[in-house]
Design a protein around this motif. Sequence first.
Motif, short mmCIF file in Angstrom:
data_model
loop_
_atom_site.label_atom_id
_atom_site.label_comp_id
_atom_site.label_asym_id
_atom_site.label_seq_id
_atom_site.Cartn_x
_atom_site.Cartn_y
_atom_site.Cartn_z
N LEU A 6 -5.63 14.38 -8.43
CA LEU A 6 -5.01 13.39 -7.54
C LEU A 6 -6.05 12.81 -6.59
CD1 LEU A 6 -2.64 11.89 -6.29
CD2 LEU A 6 -2.10 13.95 -4.95
N TRP A 7 -6.90 13.66 -6.04
CA TRP A 7 -7.96 13.20 -5.13
C TRP A 7 -8.87 12.20 -5.84
CZ3 TRP A 7 -9.13 13.78 0.00
CH2 TRP A 7 -10.44 13.46 0.40
N ALA A 8 -9.28 12.53 -7.05
CA ALA A 8 -10.21 11.67 -7.79
C ALA A 8 -9.57 10.31 -8.09
CB ALA A 8 -10.65 12.35 -9.08
N TYR A 59 2.23 12.67 -9.90
CA TYR A 59 1.77 14.05 -10.01
C TYR A 59 2.91 15.01 -9.66
CZ TYR A 59 -3.01 12.49 -10.71
OH TYR A 59 -4.14 11.92 -11.22
N GLY A 60 3.53 14.80 -8.51
CA GLY A 60 4.75 15.51 -8.16
C GLY A 60 4.59 16.93 -7.68
N PRO A 61 5.68 17.49 -7.15
CA PRO A 61 5.65 18.86 -6.60
C PRO A 61 5.25 19.92 -7.61
CG PRO A 61 7.63 17.68 -5.90
CD PRO A 61 6.98 16.84 -6.94
N ASP A 62 5.60 19.73 -8.89
CA ASP A 62 5.25 20.74 -9.90
C ASP A 62 3.74 20.84 -10.05
OD1 ASP A 62 7.89 21.32 -10.36
OD2 ASP A 62 8.07 20.02 -12.12
N LEU A 92 0.83 -1.20 0.00
CA LEU A 92 0.00 0.00 0.00
C LEU A 92 0.87 1.25 0.00
CD1 LEU A 92 -2.78 1.36 0.16
CD2 LEU A 92 -2.69 1.08 2.65
N ARG A 93 1.88 1.27 0.83
CA ARG A 93 2.81 2.41 0.86
C ARG A 93 3.39 2.67 -0.53
NH1 ARG A 93 4.50 4.92 5.35
NH2 ARG A 93 4.20 3.89 7.37
N THR A 94 3.86 1.61 -1.15
CA THR A 94 4.50 1.74 -2.46
C THR A 94 3.52 2.28 -3.49
OG1 THR A 94 6.03 -0.07 -1.98
CG2 THR A 94 5.70 0.50 -4.29
N ALA A 95 2.31 1.73 -3.50
CA ALA A 95 1.32 2.15 -4.49
C ALA A 95 0.93 3.61 -4.31
CB ALA A 95 0.09 1.26 -4.39
N VAL A 96 0.73 4.03 -3.06
CA VAL A 96 0.36 5.43 -2.79
C VAL A 96 1.50 6.36 -3.17
CG1 VAL A 96 -0.26 7.10 -1.00
CG2 VAL A 96 -1.27 4.81 -0.97
N ALA A 97 2.73 6.00 -2.80
CA ALA A 97 3.88 6.83 -3.12
C ALA A 97 4.05 6.98 -4.63
CB ALA A 97 5.15 6.24 -2.50
N GLU A 115 0.63 9.84 5.09
CA GLU A 115 2.07 10.03 5.21
C GLU A 115 2.74 10.00 3.84
OE1 GLU A 115 6.02 7.71 6.85
OE2 GLU A 115 4.07 7.13 7.66
N GLU A 116 2.36 9.02 3.02
CA GLU A 116 3.01 8.88 1.71
C GLU A 116 2.63 10.00 0.76
OE1 GLU A 116 5.47 6.91 1.11
OE2 GLU A 116 5.28 6.03 3.12
N PHE A 117 1.39 10.49 0.82
CA PHE A 117 1.04 11.67 0.03
C PHE A 117 1.90 12.85 0.44
CE2 PHE A 117 -3.56 10.27 -1.02
CZ PHE A 117 -3.16 9.80 -2.25
N SER A 118 2.01 13.08 1.74
CA SER A 118 2.78 14.22 2.25
C SER A 118 4.25 14.08 1.92
CB SER A 118 2.58 14.37 3.76
OG SER A 118 1.23 14.66 4.06
N ALA A 119 4.76 12.85 1.92
CA ALA A 119 6.17 12.62 1.60
C ALA A 119 6.49 12.93 0.14
CB ALA A 119 6.57 11.18 1.92
#
Length: 394
Positions: free
Chosen positions: A44-46, A26-29, A15-20, A77-81
């Motif tokens: 990203l939400w959708a 999408y990325g910071p840009d 799950l961590r890997t898939a979310v990351a 956590e992974e979204f925020s990372a």
Amino acid sequence: MIESGFIESDERKQLRTAVAELAAGYGPDYVRQQVKAGQPLRELWAEAGRLGFIGVNIPEEYGGGGAGIYELSLVMEEFSAQSAGMLMMVVSPAIVGTIVSRFGTDEQKRRWLPGIADGSASIAFGITEPDAGSNSHRITTTARRDGGDWILNGRKVYISAVDEAAAVLVVGRTEDAKTGKLKPALFVVPTDTPGFEYVPIEMDLQIPDKQFSLFIDDVRLPGDALVGAEASEATGDGALLQLFAGLNPERIMGAASAVGMGRYALRRAAEYAKQRTVWKTPIGAHQGIAHPLAKNRIELELAKLMMQKAATLYDTGDDWGAAESANMAKYAAGEAAVSAVDNAVHTLGGNGLTAEYGLAPLLNASRIARVAPVSREMILNFVAQAGLGLPKSY
């Protein structure tokens, strides 16, 4: 395989890997462009909703993943990372989804949980008031009976992402609550209800979720808008327990957001320190650079462990044990995130303030973890009383 808050199962690792991977795609840009345009991370939400990440904690019978707050905090956590944290993750599935799942009627669950699970009908959460501050026991939003309906009046402030929500779970109190203590009543208020108005608050924060003031003037709601039990002599503190069933996950998710943010800042700093060379030596070889970053990694890992402990306690039904741990996790993660962001910017020097590296907005955003949803001072008050048995100081 033994599974605990400290040894993650293969399913949780996957799950961590898939979310990351999703967030990194999408990325910071993308985040920076959306924030600059004043838009949420809608795409990203959708997609996260379609993949089942948003509703990972919602019961399977309502379209969720049937997991717990541990898994949801992992997603946050992974979204925020990846610099893609969203406050609505804290609010809709964690707070509201938990309360409705545990205390809602069958009809309320059928109406609201599927939309929360797939992200198509998120629900905001309205508790903070202009005059109550941290003293939620002084909430003045009131509800009175009018036949079979409820009439709601009050004000709320700093309510996240109302413009993206189908409804708001509003915390009020019944008018016959005579004491000054909070005797809450929780109401689902659709955002298009007559008399319900929300106005954006101008903020200097560069985050995708907007903040709003709510104006609730003679809002008429059907009797089934009440979630759970109304506080009374019969229910005692039952309604208060319903509220705190959502606030403990809120603190856990706040910790997850802060840990992820700190991880992002630390990763950018370490990458830069390995590449940036001055006098033929990468700056990361100097202890003046390396030691503060190493200390940040230690602090973030310790905060993460407390977050995992709190989530594990909550998911196993230990609400009281989870309360202190959740507050500790939120405190530790907030302090760790602020320090990590500060040291990351310092490591990059002038580059730390450029748009290219995406660290400067975190100087403000990381402070959220210190002041919201509860200040670090109020956490210290709670730990002093609950953990040490000290007399109440306020």
